[in-house]
Design a protein around this motif. Structure first.
Motif, PDB file in Angstrom:
ATOM      1  N   GLY A  94       0.786  -1.223   0.000  1.00  0.00           N
ATOM      2  CA  GLY A  94       0.000   0.000   0.000  1.00  0.00           C
ATOM      3  C   GLY A  94       0.820   1.276   0.000  1.00  0.00           C
ATOM      4  O   GLY A  94       0.251   2.376  -0.004  1.00  0.00           O
ATOM      5  N   THR A  97       0.217   3.344  -3.230  1.00  0.00           N
ATOM      6  CA  THR A  97      -1.112   3.966  -3.187  1.00  0.00           C
ATOM      7  C   THR A  97      -1.090   5.200  -2.293  1.00  0.00           C
ATOM      8  O   THR A  97      -1.577   6.271  -2.668  1.00  0.00           O
ATOM      9  CB  THR A  97      -2.163   2.961  -2.684  1.00  0.00           C
ATOM     10  N   ARG A 128      -4.378  -1.583 -11.400  1.00  0.00           N
ATOM     11  CA  ARG A 128      -5.257  -1.698 -10.222  1.00  0.00           C
ATOM     12  C   ARG A 128      -5.024  -0.548  -9.247  1.00  0.00           C
ATOM     13  O   ARG A 128      -5.973  -0.014  -8.674  1.00  0.00           O
ATOM     14  CB  ARG A 128      -5.041  -3.039  -9.526  1.00  0.00           C
ATOM     15  N   LEU A 129      -3.777  -0.155  -9.056  1.00  0.00           N
ATOM     16  CA  LEU A 129      -3.470   0.961  -8.155  1.00  0.00           C
ATOM     17  C   LEU A 129      -4.156   2.234  -8.654  1.00  0.00           C
ATOM     18  O   LEU A 129      -4.794   2.946  -7.864  1.00  0.00           O
ATOM     19  CB  LEU A 129      -1.954   1.163  -8.070  1.00  0.00           C
ATOM     20  N   GLU A 131      -6.794   2.527 -10.552  1.00  0.00           N
ATOM     21  CA  GLU A 131      -8.240   2.397 -10.372  1.00  0.00           C
ATOM     22  C   GLU A 131      -8.633   2.563  -8.906  1.00  0.00           C
ATOM     23  O   GLU A 131      -9.651   3.188  -8.598  1.00  0.00           O
ATOM     24  CB  GLU A 131      -8.715   1.058 -10.931  1.00  0.00           C
ATOM     25  N   ARG A 132      -7.824   2.032  -7.993  1.00  0.00           N
ATOM     26  CA  ARG A 132      -8.074   2.198  -6.550  1.00  0.00           C
ATOM     27  C   ARG A 132      -8.077   3.669  -6.159  1.00  0.00           C
ATOM     28  O   ARG A 132      -8.804   4.080  -5.255  1.00  0.00           O
ATOM     29  CB  ARG A 132      -6.969   1.474  -5.762  1.00  0.00           C
TER      30      ARG A 132
END
Length: 163
Positions: A94, A97, A128-129, A131-132
């Motif tokens: 994380g 992010t 994915r990061l 989109e998160r």
């Protein structure tokens, strides 16, 4: 924590940017020579935050450099592009992010209205990061980039201040 780069970052920067797995979807080749890393870090440390072009933020954890987040400020200062690199030992926790979110908060507070990003379509972790973080997937360019001896597909993402 995100901060400016400093001379003390050269060894860690050289190490993670020289990892073939970290460099796999990036535009540089591994290993990164220490002299080249020294020049890059010196340039990052001297750069003016918010000036048109790329500005690299160092990502620090427990006093050590674990990666970087780059922002390419457009000349009009209302658009920007983001990119990020995290050392393999620190991926999946994380940190990227959190660091990218912090940089986005900073650039939106400075008046940027839209941030774009792109990644190799095979780099599912980066997609994915993004989109998160609320980025919308805006496009897929087939066989668009010649990278390390092969044509690769690019995924395009965008995030507006309203998002």
């Amino acid at each position: 924590m995100i901060r400016r780069f400093a001379t003390r970052d050269v060894a860690a920067f050289t190490a993670y940017r020289s990892d073939p797995e970290v460099a796999r979807y990036q535009g540089w080749d591994a290993p990164v020579p220490e002299a080249a890393a020294r020049r890059l870090v010196a340039g990052f440390a001297a750069a003016e935050e918010g000036a048109p072009g790329w500005f690299q933020y160092a990502v620090e954890r427990d006093g050590g450099l674990i990666g970087d987040v780059g922002i390419r400020w457009a000349g009009n200062r209302v658009r920007a592009e983001v990119g990020f690199t995290i050392a393999r030992a620190h991926q999946g926790n994380g940190y990227a992010t959190e660091a990218v979110r912090c940089v986005l908060d900073r650039v939106f507070a400075a008046g940027v209205r839209r941030v774009s990003a792109e990644c190799d379509a095979r780099n599912t972790a980066s997609a994915r990061l993004l989109e998160r973080l609320g980025f919308s997937r805006e496009g897929h360019r087939r066989r668009h980039t010649w990278l390390k001896g092969e044509w690769t597909d690019d995924l395009l993402f965008g995030l507006t201040v309203e998002d």
